[in-house]
Design a protein around this motif. Structure first.
Motif: not given
Length: 266
Positions: A137, A161, A187, A190-191, A194, A197, A203
């Protein structure tokens, strides 16, 4: 099987170098730190480059290596790239605008760089190694894979990701001695991770639950230099067993399944 860590960061800054692992001195996994890490004689022994994807920090030393070695040896540099990555190399890199087209130099019949496309779900050979790729991903086509010399194997996640396919591949593979997994952002971002990727420690912890560990070590790479210290603190606080951060200059070695102690960390 001997793995030398030439670069394991998610960016260049000071002593940080971008992703590049050298397998048995002849096969590079990604090309983010070849020319900045090896002598000219060592570079001349590199026969093949296996790319995870087309982003600059993973491919940038392919054209630089071609420029250095042209005229020093007759055999071509073989670059294994997914079909999408191979197209990007042709369209955006070896296009005689950004860089000379070494896939046609000195001529089309005898190019110095030979790009060999692979299907991202089909096994292929890279010299004496078998490579089993799988899509992961990321904003561009990116693959993780298991690469084996017939006795031992390692797994490399590529930039990714959260993904299921990579872990299924690793769990089904034989004699995987180590798993190299990207982790890029803390972390709290995180956005951003995400959207781009990538993994964070949060995560990563979830991803490792998908892995049948069986005592195998997990080595982390692609930490963004601006957040490296923060990432190390967060990873330490999580206390993930058997998980270590790779260091540039580190060497990992296996002899028929027996781990040889790491050495050469710089």
């Amino acid at each position: 099987m001997r793995l030398r860590v030439l670069g394991c960061s998610g960016g260049e800054l000071g002593r940080h170098r971008t992703t590049c692992f050298l397998l048995d001195g002849t096969v590079a996994i990604d090309a983010g730190a070849l020319t900045s890490s090896l002598t000219l004689d060592e570079l001349a022994r590199v026969e093949r480059v296996v790319l995870t994807h087309s982003h600059l920090d993973h491919v940038k030393d392919v054209p630089l290596l071609a420029d250095l070695l042209l005229g020093r040896r007759a055999r071509p540099l073989v670059v294994h790239a997914s079909t999408a990555c191979a197209k990007t190399l042709a369209d955006s890199l070896f296009n005689d605008r950004l860089w000379p087209d070494f896939t046609r130099i000195p001529d089309r019949r005898r190019p110095f760089v030979k790009v060999v496309p692979f299907h991202p779900r089909r096994r292929f050979r890279a010299g004496g190694y078998t490579v089993d790729p799988v899509p992961v991903h990321h904003p561009v086509d990116s693959v993780g894979f298991v690469i084996s010399d017939g006795r031992d194997a390692i797994a490399v996640s590529g930039d990714t990701g959260p993904t299921d396919a990579f872990w299924k591949l690793v769990n089904a593979a034989d004699r995987v001695r180590a798993i190299l997994v990207e982790t890029s952002f803390p972390s709290r971002l995180q956005a951003l991770a995400d959207a781009s990727g990538h993994l964070t420690p949060a995560t990563l912890a979830g991803e490792l639950e998908k892995l049948d560990r069986d005592g195998r070590p997990v080595f982390l790479y692609h930490l963004k230099p601006a957040f490296a210290a923060e990432l190390r603190r967060e990873l330490s606080a999580l206390g993930l067993p058997g998980v270590r951060v790779l260091a540039r200059g580190q060497q990992l070695e296996w002899t028929s399944g027996r781990r040889v102690p790491s050495r050469g960390v710089s």
